[in-house]
Each structure stands twice: as C-alpha cells, then as structure tokens.
Write an enzyme that holds these catalytic residues in place. Structure first.
Site, PDB file in Angstrom:
ATOM      1  CE  LYS A  51      -3.813  -2.307   2.349  1.00 35.07           C
ATOM      2  NZ  LYS A  51      -4.498  -2.647   3.583  1.00 35.07           N
ATOM      3  CD  GLN A 105      -3.352  -4.219   6.739  1.00 35.68           C
ATOM      4  OE1 GLN A 105      -3.349  -3.172   6.100  1.00 35.68           O
ATOM      5  NE2 GLN A 105      -3.764  -5.360   6.219  1.00 35.68           N
ATOM      6  CG  ASP A 162      -9.823  -0.218   4.839  1.00 35.55           C
ATOM      7  OD1 ASP A 162      -9.429  -0.308   3.652  1.00 35.55           O
ATOM      8  OD2 ASP A 162      -9.157  -0.630   5.818  1.00 35.55           O
TER       9      ASP A 162
END
Ligand code: NAD
Length: 298
Positions: free
Chosen positions: A53, A101, A124
């Site tokens: 990422k 995460q 997200d």
C-alpha cells in the site's frame, strides 16, 4: 480451450495512472493527499500488504505514514494505544484517510475501534455509517476489494449487467459489500446476485449456474473445474499461504480456485498472486484521493 487470463496488473496500472494525474492536479492547489496506516502487532502477511500500500501510494504521489502499535500486552492496553492514534489522526487536518490494518492481535475488538474513525476518513469503508450508505446505493467509499473486483469485470469487457453473479463468501470485507454493489441499478452493476457461504448446501449447484463466479472464501482450491460452467468468468479473491518446502520462503500463495483445471473450462480467469490483490491497493488509493477532494479543510 484455455481461458483468457485477465491482466489485472495492466488494469491496476491504468487506474494508478489515472490517479497519478488526479493527484498532480490536486497538488497544483497546494494539497497532497495523505493516508495514515495503523498496524498493531507483527503479522507477516499484514506487513507485506502494508508495504504494498505504501509503495503504491508513493508511486501515485500520495503521502503515507505508518503508525505501529506493539502487539504484545493486555488487549485493553493495545486497544487504548490504537484508539489514541485514531483520535489524533481524526483531528489532524493534513490526514485525508486512515486504515486500521486487520486482523488485530487476539482479543482486541475491531468493531469499536472502527467506529472511532471519522467516517469521512474511513477509506476502507468499514465504519457502520459508510457500510449503511453503501447498502442504500449512496456509497461514500466503496470498499477496496469489492470495488477492485467490479473494476476488473468492467475493464476486462465482462460487465456484470444482466448477468448471474455467484459469490462464495459473505464477509463484510468482501462478499457482502460486493453483493450489495452488484445488485444496484447502475452502470457496472445491475446483476442478479447469489451469495453463497458455509451453510449453502450443494455449493456446486449454485456455482455451476454462474455467468460470473467470484470466489472469496479463503479456502485454497475450493473451486474445482466441475463447479464451473463452461464459458464462465472466474474471479479469485482468495489469498492463502500454503506450505511449500520447494520455495525458499517455505510457502506459496494460493487462491480459492484450482487455477490450472478451471482455466480449461472458464472463458476468463484472474490469477493469484497478481490478480485481485493488485486492484485492492489501487482502489484504496482511489478513496484517499476522493477523501482529499471532498473533505480536506472541511
Ligand atoms: P472471511 O474468513 O472473513 O470470510 C470467508 C467467507 O467465506 C465466509 O463468509 C464463509 O461463510 C465463506 N466460506 C468459507 N469456507 C467456505 C466454504 N467451504 N464454502 C462456502 N463458503 C465458505 O474471509 P475474507 O476476509 O472475506 O477473505 C476471503 C479470502 O479473500 C481470504 O483468502 C483473504 O485472504 C482474501 N482476501 C483477498 C483480498 C485481496 O485483495 N485479494 C482482500 C481481502 C481478502
């Protein structure tokens, strides 16, 4: 006849190229989109995803910061440390998007932490407000992996409109939002969707009825050739580590689809690795740019 292997690397590169131009245009207004990544613990797979990422962010001109929380200790202390980062990043006007995460260390409860994230920075798309907007057809941020699957279909000439899409896996990260996205009456969607899961009897009966089959179960080799209708399009979301002593690192990455056999039946198929995973990263950055454009300074 062997299936076309959909070139997800090229599709992701195209999207990143589009993003690079958008980021450059935003930079002319003196603004650099910024992503913050919070990682708790030292899960090797998570670390690899995060590196990917950050690499993609740098390539497209997006700034990214990594905030590492030690994974050892009392779950309550880990949770408090993560919450402190989230609250600080919520208040930082230079941060456009943040991701926590997953998975978190054992016994650290992710839901309450996700609810702490400012929904405008939740790139997200996991905050209940964003999940709800998605179901209503008014998504603020499309979750990256399902959005990546949709883009693969549209950009490879396999528009889901009018097709029967069968999804295996109902997680709120992948299967469930993808089903919600693809049933909507809009471009790049408009499909008839069947959502299968661990309590689906006769899974093959459903998968064989798919024009487009999306495997997102996390079970290596679950989808065998006899489960696929000849001519179907097969998208493999699964990524699992499978022991492989012949490899230097001792494992290989495996999808949910028995690739070699299914490629003899399907019309088009995505590989693992080098498939949906590349798209996930590109679509996450799409959300960061969207966040910077819509909410910076507000
Ligand atoms: P999850 O474990 O949260 O959900 C798996 C789902 O599959 C569940 O809904 C379960 O009901 C269903 N399932 C499991 N076994 C099944 C079976 N035998 N038959 C029918 N249904 C079954 O997992 P997840 O987070 O949705 O991830 C799924 C897979 O996708 C994993 O391999 C994960 O690593 C991978 N993944 C890949 C990306 C990417 O970028 N490519 C992103 C997220 C997840």
């Amino acid at each position: 006849m062997a299936a076309e292997i959909i070139d997800c690397k090229a599709i992701a590169a195209t999207i990143k190229g589009e993003l690079t131009k958008q980021v450059a245009a935003i930079a002319e207004e003196g603004l650099t989109p910024r992503l913050a990544v919070i990682v708790a613990g030292d899960d090797a797979a998570s670390a690899a995803y995060v590196r990917g990422k950050q690499r993609d962010s740098a390539e497209t001109g997006i700034a990214s910061d990594l905030w590492q929380v030690p994974g050892e200790g009392e779950p309550a202390a880990i949770e408090a440390a993560i919450r402190a980062h989230i609250e600080r990043l919520n208040a930082d006007p230079a941060v456009d998007g943040m991701i926590l995460q997953l998975p978190l260390p054992e016994d650290v409860y992710e839901d309450t932490l996700i609810e702490t994230i400012d929904p405008r920075k939740d790139v997200d798309g996991l905050h209940p407000e964003n999940a709800g907007l998605l179901v209503q057809g008014a998504a603020r941020y499309l979750p990256a992996t399902p959005h990546g699957v949709q883009q693969i279909l549209v950009r490879s000439g396999n528009d889901p409109g009018g097709k029967h899409v069968v999804i295996v896996g109902r997680s709120r990260l992948v299967g469930l939002p993808l089903a919600n996205m693809l049933v909507q009456k809009r471009a790049g969607a408009n499909a008839t969707v069947t959502l299968c899961h661990t309590s689906t009897p006769d899974l093959a009966g459903y998968t064989r009825a798919a024009d487009i089959l999306v495997a997102a179960a996390g079970v290596p080799g679950l989808i065998t050739a006899d489960m696929v209708r000849p001519g179907a399009v097969v998208i493999d979301v699964g990524i699992s580590r499978v022991d492989d002593p012949s490899r230097k690192r001792g494992y290989r990455l495996a999808g949910d689809v028995d690739f070699e056999a299914v490629a003899q039946v399907a019309r088009a198929i995505t590989p693992v690795p080098g498939g949906v995973g590349l798209m996930t990263r590109a679509m996450l950055l799409t959300n960061v740019v969207r966040a910077a454009r819509q909410f910076r300074g507000r």
